[in-house]
Design a protein around this motif. Structure first.
Motif, mmCIF file in Angstrom:
data_model
loop_
_atom_site.group_PDB
_atom_site.id
_atom_site.type_symbol
_atom_site.label_atom_id
_atom_site.label_comp_id
_atom_site.label_asym_id
_atom_site.label_seq_id
_atom_site.Cartn_x
_atom_site.Cartn_y
_atom_site.Cartn_z
ATOM 1 N N SER A 168 0.654 -1.411 0.122
ATOM 2 C CA SER A 168 0.347 -0.025 -0.317
ATOM 3 C C SER A 168 0.822 1.396 0.009
ATOM 4 O O SER A 168 1.674 1.168 0.670
ATOM 5 N N TYR A 169 0.437 2.022 -0.306
ATOM 6 C CA TYR A 169 1.289 3.557 -1.186
ATOM 7 C C TYR A 169 0.166 4.940 -0.600
ATOM 8 O O TYR A 169 -0.691 4.393 -1.158
ATOM 9 N N VAL A 170 0.941 5.688 -0.131
ATOM 10 C CA VAL A 170 0.103 6.751 0.157
ATOM 11 C C VAL A 170 1.072 8.171 0.044
ATOM 12 O O VAL A 170 1.641 7.919 0.566
ATOM 13 N N GLY A 171 0.579 9.015 -0.624
ATOM 14 C CA GLY A 171 1.187 10.133 -0.815
ATOM 15 C C GLY A 171 1.151 11.199 -0.904
ATOM 16 O O GLY A 171 -0.197 12.064 -0.627
ATOM 17 N N LEU A 172 1.263 12.000 -0.100
ATOM 18 C CA LEU A 172 0.955 13.441 0.765
ATOM 19 C C LEU A 172 1.811 14.256 -0.003
ATOM 20 O O LEU A 172 2.752 14.710 -0.367
ATOM 21 N N GLU A 173 0.998 15.280 -0.654
ATOM 22 C CA GLU A 173 1.797 16.419 -1.683
ATOM 23 C C GLU A 173 0.261 18.125 -1.534
ATOM 24 O O GLU A 173 -0.452 18.200 -1.536
ATOM 25 N N PHE A 174 0.978 19.032 -1.475
ATOM 26 C CA PHE A 174 0.338 20.629 -1.429
ATOM 27 C C PHE A 174 0.241 21.379 -2.645
ATOM 28 O O PHE A 174 -0.473 21.556 -2.782
ATOM 29 N N ASN A 175 1.354 20.803 -3.272
ATOM 30 C CA ASN A 175 1.853 21.717 -5.582
ATOM 31 C C ASN A 175 0.866 21.360 -5.709
ATOM 32 O O ASN A 175 0.822 19.918 -6.172
ATOM 33 N N ASP A 176 0.360 22.306 -6.658
ATOM 34 C CA ASP A 176 -1.113 21.235 -7.140
ATOM 35 C C ASP A 176 -0.918 21.023 -8.878
ATOM 36 O O ASP A 176 -1.630 20.089 -9.089
ATOM 37 N N LEU A 177 0.478 21.315 -9.381
ATOM 38 C CA LEU A 177 0.950 20.964 -10.549
ATOM 39 C C LEU A 177 1.793 20.175 -10.044
ATOM 40 O O LEU A 177 1.178 18.928 -11.101
ATOM 41 N N ALA A 178 2.104 19.797 -9.241
ATOM 42 C CA ALA A 178 3.316 18.394 -9.122
ATOM 43 C C ALA A 178 2.286 17.354 -8.597
ATOM 44 O O ALA A 178 1.460 15.739 -9.049
ATOM 45 N N ILE A 179 0.579 17.372 -8.097
ATOM 46 C CA ILE A 179 -0.039 16.403 -8.261
ATOM 47 C C ILE A 179 -0.338 16.500 -9.621
ATOM 48 O O ILE A 179 -0.904 14.948 -9.693
#
Length: 299
Positions: A106-117
């Motif tokens: 299982s993998y979960v990634g957290l990110e704030f940058n909309d372009l990166a997402i």
């Protein structure tokens, strides 16, 4: 704590402008910064701890095509700690490149940058726009591995960030992160644009890694990322080393100084014979990797 230096935010913007040809003044709402050192653990940080916002990182991503590098050697160094059965949480997942390298249950990634997402989704990696502090409230002791690649140095509230990450981790799980190594003369060079606010808030030394036992973590290893020590690289290291010596001799700040002073000192350094510089590298410089991968186990 002790203050190492204090400097005007206008100076930092001038350094950004020279490096990227863009005015970054919109991201500075403070007049000055101080650079502190913890006398106990040697951790270095800027205060006020003003981190860059989403727009700041989008601008950097537009300027630098490889801002989120898909080929970081750190990825493979961390991969060896991850097995197929593990549940992995990556904090600050960027474009999702690390997720494509590993294989796990299982993998979960957290990110704030909309372009990166958006870029990650194009690669088939779904990320959550959520802070680790929020995520930890409903995911206590869920994960076997917590990973964070080049994120800790960007965080304004580092204590809260690490505490939340550890909260998500199961007992005997691994807390692994990579950061720039401030003991390296390239990484810690004078006027290093991306090692200044609002990009980097903290700087890490080998000694500072030993202080995270307060979070119930046991330090397992600190590995330096291997680098090619070409002649060009060695000469660059010597130039940075000598620039630091000159700034110290003149009682200038050891973090950011005027562009005029840098250019004047650099012109002086450039007049030295290459052979002399290589001798300086060989006998006076204890060179280390640009980045460090740090591994802890939760007790």
């Amino acid at each position: 704590m002790s203050i190492e230096s204090t400097f005007d935010s206008k100076l930092i913007n001038n350094i950004y402008q020279e490096s990227f040809g863009r005015d970054f003044s919109q991201f500075f709402n403070l007049e000055s910064f101080s650079f502190f050192k913890c006398n106990d653990c040697s951790h270095l940080f800027f205060d006020p701890r003003m981190a860059g916002n989403d727009k700041f990182y989008e601008v950097l991503q537009e300027i630098r095509d490889n801002y989120y590098s898909p080929l970081r050697p750190e990825f493979l160094m961390i991969k060896k700690y991850i097995t197929q059965k593990d549940k992995v949480l990556e904090i600050g997942a960027g474009d999702g490149d690390f997720a494509k390298v590993i294989s796990c249950n299982s993998y979960v990634g957290l990110e704030f940058n909309d372009l990166a997402i958006k870029n990650a989704m194009a690669k088939g990696v779904r990320l959550k726009d959520e802070s680790v502090e929020t995520h930890s409230l409903s995911n206590k002791e869920v994960y076997d591995i917590i990973v964070s690649n080049h994120v800790h140095e960007h965080v304004s509230d580092l204590y809260s960030f690490i505490e939340a990450g550890v909260r998500c981790l199961r007992k005997d799980g691994y807390y692994i992160f990579s950061v720039p190594n401030n003991d390296n003369h390239d990484t810690s060079s004078i006027n290093h644009t991306l090692n200044l606010p609002p990009h980097h808030i903290s700087r890490f030394t080998k000694k500072s890694f030993e202080s995270l036992d307060v979070f119930g973590l046991k330090l397992i290893s600190v590995e330096s990322v291997k680098i090619s020590k070409s002649r060009k690289y060695r000469l660059g290291i010597v130039n940075n080393f000598l620039l630091k010596k000159i700034t110290k001799l003149n009682n200038w700040n050891q973090v950011a100084i005027s562009l005029k002073s840098v250019n004047k000192s650099t012109n002086l350094i450039n007049k030295l014979p290459i052979k002399l510089k290589l001798v300086i590298y060989k006998f006076l410089i204890k060179d280390q990797g640009l980045n460090s991968v740090v591994v802890y186990k939760k007790l």
